[in-house]
Design a protein around this motif. Structure first.
Motif, PDB file in Angstrom:
ATOM      1  N   LEU A 116       0.837  -1.197   0.000  1.00  0.00           N
ATOM      2  CA  LEU A 116       0.000   0.000   0.000  1.00  0.00           C
ATOM      3  C   LEU A 116       0.876   1.254   0.000  1.00  0.00           C
ATOM      4  O   LEU A 116       0.671   2.162  -0.804  1.00  0.00           O
ATOM      5  N   ARG A 117       1.877   1.294   0.858  1.00  0.00           N
ATOM      6  CA  ARG A 117       2.769   2.452   0.931  1.00  0.00           C
ATOM      7  C   ARG A 117       3.522   2.645  -0.381  1.00  0.00           C
ATOM      8  O   ARG A 117       3.621   3.763  -0.898  1.00  0.00           O
ATOM      9  N   LEU A 118       4.038   1.554  -0.929  1.00  0.00           N
ATOM     10  CA  LEU A 118       4.788   1.619  -2.186  1.00  0.00           C
ATOM     11  C   LEU A 118       3.933   2.215  -3.298  1.00  0.00           C
ATOM     12  O   LEU A 118       4.353   3.149  -3.992  1.00  0.00           O
ATOM     13  N   ARG A 119       2.722   1.716  -3.452  1.00  0.00           N
ATOM     14  CA  ARG A 119       1.854   2.198  -4.529  1.00  0.00           C
ATOM     15  C   ARG A 119       1.403   3.641  -4.285  1.00  0.00           C
ATOM     16  O   ARG A 119       1.338   4.437  -5.217  1.00  0.00           O
ATOM     17  N   ARG A 120       1.122   3.969  -3.026  1.00  0.00           N
ATOM     18  CA  ARG A 120       0.729   5.341  -2.709  1.00  0.00           C
ATOM     19  C   ARG A 120       1.827   6.311  -3.121  1.00  0.00           C
ATOM     20  O   ARG A 120       1.568   7.342  -3.750  1.00  0.00           O
ATOM     21  N   LYS A 121       3.066   5.972  -2.802  1.00  0.00           N
ATOM     22  CA  LYS A 121       4.191   6.836  -3.154  1.00  0.00           C
ATOM     23  C   LYS A 121       4.402   6.885  -4.668  1.00  0.00           C
ATOM     24  O   LYS A 121       4.725   7.948  -5.206  1.00  0.00           O
ATOM     25  N   GLU A 122       4.222   5.749  -5.352  1.00  0.00           N
ATOM     26  CA  GLU A 122       4.331   5.734  -6.816  1.00  0.00           C
ATOM     27  C   GLU A 122       3.322   6.688  -7.450  1.00  0.00           C
ATOM     28  O   GLU A 122       3.597   7.297  -8.478  1.00  0.00           O
ATOM     29  N   LEU A 139       0.967  10.386  -3.807  1.00  0.00           N
ATOM     30  CA  LEU A 139      -0.036  10.792  -2.830  1.00  0.00           C
ATOM     31  C   LEU A 139       0.534  10.778  -1.423  1.00  0.00           C
ATOM     32  O   LEU A 139       1.370   9.940  -1.098  1.00  0.00           O
ATOM     33  N   THR A 140       0.065  11.687  -0.597  1.00  0.00           N
ATOM     34  CA  THR A 140       0.410  11.661   0.821  1.00  0.00           C
ATOM     35  C   THR A 140      -0.566  10.728   1.538  1.00  0.00           C
ATOM     36  O   THR A 140      -1.644  10.395   1.012  1.00  0.00           O
ATOM     37  N   GLN A 141      -0.199  10.339   2.749  1.00  0.00           N
ATOM     38  CA  GLN A 141      -1.109   9.532   3.557  1.00  0.00           C
ATOM     39  C   GLN A 141      -2.401  10.287   3.825  1.00  0.00           C
ATOM     40  O   GLN A 141      -3.487   9.707   3.820  1.00  0.00           O
ATOM     41  N   GLU A 142      -2.282  11.584   4.022  1.00  0.00           N
ATOM     42  CA  GLU A 142      -3.452  12.405   4.296  1.00  0.00           C
ATOM     43  C   GLU A 142      -4.412  12.421   3.108  1.00  0.00           C
ATOM     44  O   GLU A 142      -5.624  12.245   3.269  1.00  0.00           O
ATOM     45  N   VAL A 143      -3.884  12.615   1.910  1.00  0.00           N
ATOM     46  CA  VAL A 143      -4.725  12.664   0.710  1.00  0.00           C
ATOM     47  C   VAL A 143      -5.388  11.306   0.463  1.00  0.00           C
ATOM     48  O   VAL A 143      -6.586  11.232   0.167  1.00  0.00           O
ATOM     49  N   LEU A 144      -4.628  10.218   0.610  1.00  0.00           N
ATOM     50  CA  LEU A 144      -5.209   8.888   0.415  1.00  0.00           C
ATOM     51  C   LEU A 144      -6.297   8.621   1.444  1.00  0.00           C
ATOM     52  O   LEU A 144      -7.364   8.107   1.103  1.00  0.00           O
ATOM     53  N   GLY A 183     -11.920   7.951   2.860  1.00  0.00           N
ATOM     54  CA  GLY A 183     -12.852   8.168   3.958  1.00  0.00           C
ATOM     55  C   GLY A 183     -12.343   7.688   5.306  1.00  0.00           C
ATOM     56  O   GLY A 183     -13.141   7.338   6.180  1.00  0.00           O
ATOM     57  N   ILE A 184     -11.019   7.655   5.472  1.00  0.00           N
ATOM     58  CA  ILE A 184     -10.429   7.244   6.742  1.00  0.00           C
ATOM     59  C   ILE A 184      -9.395   8.289   7.171  1.00  0.00           C
ATOM     60  O   ILE A 184      -9.011   9.147   6.388  1.00  0.00           O
ATOM     61  N   SER A 185      -8.929   8.199   8.395  1.00  0.00           N
ATOM     62  CA  SER A 185      -8.003   9.199   8.915  1.00  0.00           C
ATOM     63  C   SER A 185      -6.561   8.929   8.497  1.00  0.00           C
ATOM     64  O   SER A 185      -6.200   7.805   8.121  1.00  0.00           O
ATOM     65  N   LEU A 186      -5.763   9.962   8.591  1.00  0.00           N
ATOM     66  CA  LEU A 186      -4.326   9.859   8.348  1.00  0.00           C
ATOM     67  C   LEU A 186      -3.719   8.800   9.264  1.00  0.00           C
ATOM     68  O   LEU A 186      -2.886   7.983   8.829  1.00  0.00           O
ATOM     69  N   GLN A 187      -4.120   8.785  10.524  1.00  0.00           N
ATOM     70  CA  GLN A 187      -3.589   7.824  11.484  1.00  0.00           C
ATOM     71  C   GLN A 187      -3.909   6.384  11.081  1.00  0.00           C
ATOM     72  O   GLN A 187      -3.072   5.494  11.238  1.00  0.00           O
ATOM     73  N   GLU A 188      -5.107   6.171  10.549  1.00  0.00           N
ATOM     74  CA  GLU A 188      -5.475   4.828  10.103  1.00  0.00           C
ATOM     75  C   GLU A 188      -4.599   4.389   8.936  1.00  0.00           C
ATOM     76  O   GLU A 188      -4.156   3.235   8.897  1.00  0.00           O
ATOM     77  N   VAL A 189      -4.341   5.291   8.003  1.00  0.00           N
ATOM     78  CA  VAL A 189      -3.464   4.964   6.875  1.00  0.00           C
ATOM     79  C   VAL A 189      -2.069   4.614   7.395  1.00  0.00           C
ATOM     80  O   VAL A 189      -1.466   3.626   6.978  1.00  0.00           O
ATOM     81  N   GLN A 190      -1.563   5.415   8.335  1.00  0.00           N
ATOM     82  CA  GLN A 190      -0.248   5.146   8.912  1.00  0.00           C
ATOM     83  C   GLN A 190      -0.193   3.758   9.543  1.00  0.00           C
ATOM     84  O   GLN A 190       0.749   2.998   9.306  1.00  0.00           O
ATOM     85  N   GLU A 191      -1.195   3.423  10.332  1.00  0.00           N
ATOM     86  CA  GLU A 191      -1.229   2.121  11.004  1.00  0.00           C
ATOM     87  C   GLU A 191      -1.337   0.974  10.001  1.00  0.00           C
ATOM     88  O   GLU A 191      -0.711  -0.070  10.181  1.00  0.00           O
ATOM     89  N   SER A 220      -7.571  -0.098  -3.926  1.00  0.00           N
ATOM     90  CA  SER A 220      -7.254  -0.620  -5.261  1.00  0.00           C
ATOM     91  C   SER A 220      -7.808   0.290  -6.350  1.00  0.00           C
ATOM     92  O   SER A 220      -7.141   0.528  -7.362  1.00  0.00           O
ATOM     93  N   GLY A 221      -8.997   0.822  -6.154  1.00  0.00           N
ATOM     94  CA  GLY A 221      -9.565   1.748  -7.124  1.00  0.00           C
ATOM     95  C   GLY A 221      -8.850   3.087  -7.147  1.00  0.00           C
ATOM     96  O   GLY A 221      -8.517   3.608  -8.211  1.00  0.00           O
ATOM     97  N   LEU A 222      -8.591   3.624  -5.963  1.00  0.00           N
ATOM     98  CA  LEU A 222      -7.922   4.929  -5.871  1.00  0.00           C
ATOM     99  C   LEU A 222      -6.494   4.879  -6.420  1.00  0.00           C
ATOM    100  O   LEU A 222      -6.014   5.849  -7.012  1.00  0.00           O
ATOM    101  N   LEU A 223      -5.829   3.754  -6.218  1.00  0.00           N
ATOM    102  CA  LEU A 223      -4.435   3.617  -6.637  1.00  0.00           C
ATOM    103  C   LEU A 223      -4.291   2.911  -7.986  1.00  0.00           C
ATOM    104  O   LEU A 223      -3.182   2.621  -8.433  1.00  0.00           O
ATOM    105  N   ARG A 224      -5.430   2.622  -8.612  1.00  0.00           N
ATOM    106  CA  ARG A 224      -5.470   2.017  -9.949  1.00  0.00           C
ATOM    107  C   ARG A 224      -4.657   0.728 -10.057  1.00  0.00           C
ATOM    108  O   ARG A 224      -3.835   0.548 -10.950  1.00  0.00           O
ATOM    109  N   LYS A 225      -4.911  -0.177  -9.128  1.00  0.00           N
ATOM    110  CA  LYS A 225      -4.286  -1.499  -9.126  1.00  0.00           C
ATOM    111  C   LYS A 225      -5.342  -2.537  -8.816  1.00  0.00           C
ATOM    112  O   LYS A 225      -6.254  -2.301  -8.023  1.00  0.00           O
ATOM    113  N   ASP A 226      -5.212  -3.712  -9.435  1.00  0.00           N
ATOM    114  CA  ASP A 226      -6.106  -4.813  -9.099  1.00  0.00           C
ATOM    115  C   ASP A 226      -5.843  -5.261  -7.671  1.00  0.00           C
ATOM    116  O   ASP A 226      -4.741  -5.076  -7.143  1.00  0.00           O
TER     117      ASP A 226
END
Length: 81
Positions: free
Chosen positions: A21-27, A30-35, A40-48, A65-71
């Motif tokens: 998840l982190r790898l694809r988000r960075k590719e 996107l920041t954790q906050e934006v994702l 619809g979840i918090s920055l802290q939840e993404v971090q965890e 998967s939809g937001l990051l355009r990956k199956d």
């Protein structure tokens, strides 16, 4: 007195999925906050989730998967059967 459900510990698989998840988000640049906002979840939840400290629900993984355009199978590539 009601029994509260016990929280299951995260596993090596949770950590591997979080790493993907982190790898694809960075590719995607996107920041954790934006994702988090988009999913619809918090920055802290993404971090965890990315650290493997919190399990990712099926619904959240589907959203990612939809937001990051990956199956969905992308997140399971490094897992053993």
């Amino acid at each position: 007195m009601t029994d509260t459900p016990k929280r299951r510990r995260s596993s090596a698989e949770d950590k591997a999925i979080g790493t993907r998840l982190r790898l694809r988000r960075k590719e995607c640049g996107l920041t954790q906050e934006v994702l988090g906002e988009a999913a619809g979840i918090s920055l802290q939840e993404v971090q965890e989730m990315e650290e493997g400290l919190s399990r990712i629900s099926a619904l959240d993984l589907w959203r990612f998967s939809g937001l990051l355009r990956k199956d969905l199978d992308y997140f399971f590539i490094d897992l053993e059967e």
